[in-house]
Enzyme design. Structure first.
Site, short mmCIF file in Angstrom:
data_model
loop_
_atom_site.label_atom_id
_atom_site.label_comp_id
_atom_site.label_asym_id
_atom_site.label_seq_id
_atom_site.Cartn_x
_atom_site.Cartn_y
_atom_site.Cartn_z
N ARG A 102 -0.17 -13.08 11.10
CA ARG A 102 0.45 -11.70 11.26
C ARG A 102 1.75 -11.77 10.01
O ARG A 102 1.66 -11.12 8.98
CB ARG A 102 1.07 -11.61 12.81
N HIS A 118 14.90 -11.04 17.24
CA HIS A 118 13.95 -11.49 17.83
C HIS A 118 12.93 -12.79 17.05
O HIS A 118 12.34 -13.40 16.99
CB HIS A 118 12.92 -10.52 18.58
N ASN A 172 13.22 8.97 15.74
CA ASN A 172 12.15 8.37 16.79
C ASN A 172 10.72 9.86 16.59
O ASN A 172 11.59 10.14 16.90
CB ASN A 172 12.16 7.90 18.08
P1 NAD Z 1 7.93 -0.46 20.03
O1 NAD Z 1 6.36 -0.33 19.62
O2 NAD Z 1 7.92 -0.87 21.84
O3 NAD Z 1 8.52 1.15 19.34
C1 NAD Z 1 7.97 1.79 18.19
C2 NAD Z 1 8.71 2.89 18.27
O4 NAD Z 1 8.62 3.35 17.52
C3 NAD Z 1 8.29 3.70 19.38
O5 NAD Z 1 9.53 4.68 20.01
C4 NAD Z 1 7.36 5.17 18.07
O6 NAD Z 1 7.81 6.62 18.76
C5 NAD Z 1 7.72 4.99 16.70
N1 NAD Z 1 7.61 5.58 15.83
C6 NAD Z 1 6.21 5.40 15.60
N2 NAD Z 1 6.47 5.51 13.99
C7 NAD Z 1 7.27 5.74 13.87
C8 NAD Z 1 7.56 6.00 13.24
N3 NAD Z 1 7.54 6.47 11.49
N4 NAD Z 1 9.33 6.68 12.42
C9 NAD Z 1 10.51 6.32 13.52
N5 NAD Z 1 10.03 5.54 14.55
C10 NAD Z 1 8.64 6.05 14.19
O7 NAD Z 1 8.26 -1.52 19.43
P2 NAD Z 1 9.90 -2.06 19.95
O8 NAD Z 1 10.72 -0.97 19.99
O9 NAD Z 1 10.22 -2.41 18.49
O10 NAD Z 1 9.79 -3.07 20.39
C11 NAD Z 1 9.70 -4.19 20.83
C12 NAD Z 1 10.28 -5.54 20.30
O11 NAD Z 1 10.39 -5.82 20.98
C13 NAD Z 1 9.17 -5.74 18.95
O12 NAD Z 1 10.36 -4.75 17.79
C14 NAD Z 1 9.35 -6.66 18.77
O13 NAD Z 1 10.87 -7.40 17.90
C15 NAD Z 1 10.00 -7.17 20.32
N6 NAD Z 1 8.71 -8.16 20.71
C16 NAD Z 1 8.52 -9.41 20.47
C17 NAD Z 1 7.50 -9.85 20.76
C18 NAD Z 1 7.04 -11.11 20.53
O14 NAD Z 1 5.95 -10.87 19.11
N7 NAD Z 1 7.11 -11.97 20.77
C19 NAD Z 1 6.65 -9.36 22.09
C20 NAD Z 1 7.09 -8.28 22.05
C21 NAD Z 1 7.61 -7.74 21.46
#
Ligand code: NAD
Length: 229
Positions: free
Chosen positions: A55, A106, A198
């Site tokens: 990544r 995070h 979103n």
């Molecule tokens: P997510 O993947 O859960 O959600 C992504 C969201 O973005 C979705 O609701 C989707 O509808 C929206 N989306 C997609 N394309 C888009 C666009 N072009 N414009 C606007 N929105 C768009 O990601 P999240 O909410 O960030 O949740 C997970 C978070 O938790 C991550 O950000 C991460 O930092 C953290 N996490 C980290 C790890 C790790 O590796 N340590 C593991 C899991 C989660």
């Protein structure tokens, strides 16, 4: 009018970085328990390092998009109150776009933390079992500076203080399934206005005063234009 912005993986999607929970997202390709928990790192550090090494390497192939740039413009030109950007993203696209008032709750892919001395340092390439800590020189004790499931997010005191004084909260590209970030919208003072950007309704959509349904690169520059007008 004090602004707090929260971003998630969706803001980087149009730069070419996979989101987590969407179809085809990172968690549909790898098992969360195998790469994003302290237990996984204890059991198989090489597997976990190679996931984050890949990544980190991917960051060389992507650039900030119009949504990242719109937030920089808002921060630079906003004169009616304070501005804070809180990101759940571990990529460095906000940093490279030029955001200054930025908290990575995070952690950051381009940093490592030493388990021997506790210092976190900038790190560009892969981490191996031979890698030495830039601060204390101990070998083989570096971990990704990312917050794993079961760990406490960073900068929480500062974030909570900003939410208490917030008048406008804008959440962009987050599915609102990871806490505590998902609950920020419920921590706002009564007077505050919440906007969710979103294409889909997030799990917290009903807690926002307003939802703007479209991609971040379209909706965010429009919103910033409105706010600065
Ligand atoms: P997510 O993947 O859960 O959600 C992504 C969201 O973005 C979705 O609701 C989707 O509808 C929206 N989306 C997609 N394309 C888009 C666009 N072009 N414009 C606007 N929105 C768009 O990601 P999240 O909410 O960030 O949740 C997970 C978070 O938790 C991550 O950000 C991460 O930092 C953290 N996490 C980290 C790890 C790790 O590796 N340590 C593991 C899991 C989660």
């Amino acid at each position: 009018m004090n602004i707090v912005v929260l971003t998630g993986a969706g803001i980087s999607a149009e730069s070419g970085l996979a989101t987590f929970r969407d179809l085809g997202g990172i968690w549909s390709q790898v098992n969360l328990e195998e790469v994003a928990t302290p237990e996984a790192f204890a059991a198989d550090p090489e597997r976990v390092q190679s996931f984050y090494n890949a990544r980190r390497a991917q960051l060389h192939e992507v650039e900030p998009n119009a949504a990242h740039h719109a937030l920089v413009r808002l921060e630079r030109e906003w004169r009616k109150g304070s501005f804070l950007l809180v990101t759940q993203n571990v990529d460095d696209l906000h940093d490279r776009a030029g955001s200054q008032a930025l908290l990575h709750m995070h952690g950051e892919l381009r940093r490592v933390r030493c388990l021997a001395c506790g210092t976190d340092d900038r790190w560009e390439g892969p981490v191996t079992s031979e890698s030495a800590c830039p601060s204390c020189r101990t070998q083989g004790r570096l971990r990704p500076h990312v917050v794993w499931f079961g760990e406490t997010p960073l900068h929480m005191e500062q974030i909570e203080a900003a939410l208490e004084g917030c008048d406008l909260f804008i959440a962009i590209g987050t599915s609102a399934q990871v806490w505590p970030a998902a609950g920020f919208v419920r921590m706002l003072p009564r007077r505050a206005w919440g906007i969710e950007i979103n294409p889909e309704r997030s799990a917290m959509a009903s807690s926002f005063a307003e939802g703007r349904r479209g991609p971040a690169t379209r909706e965010l520059p429009l919103l910033v234009e409105e706010l600065l007008a």
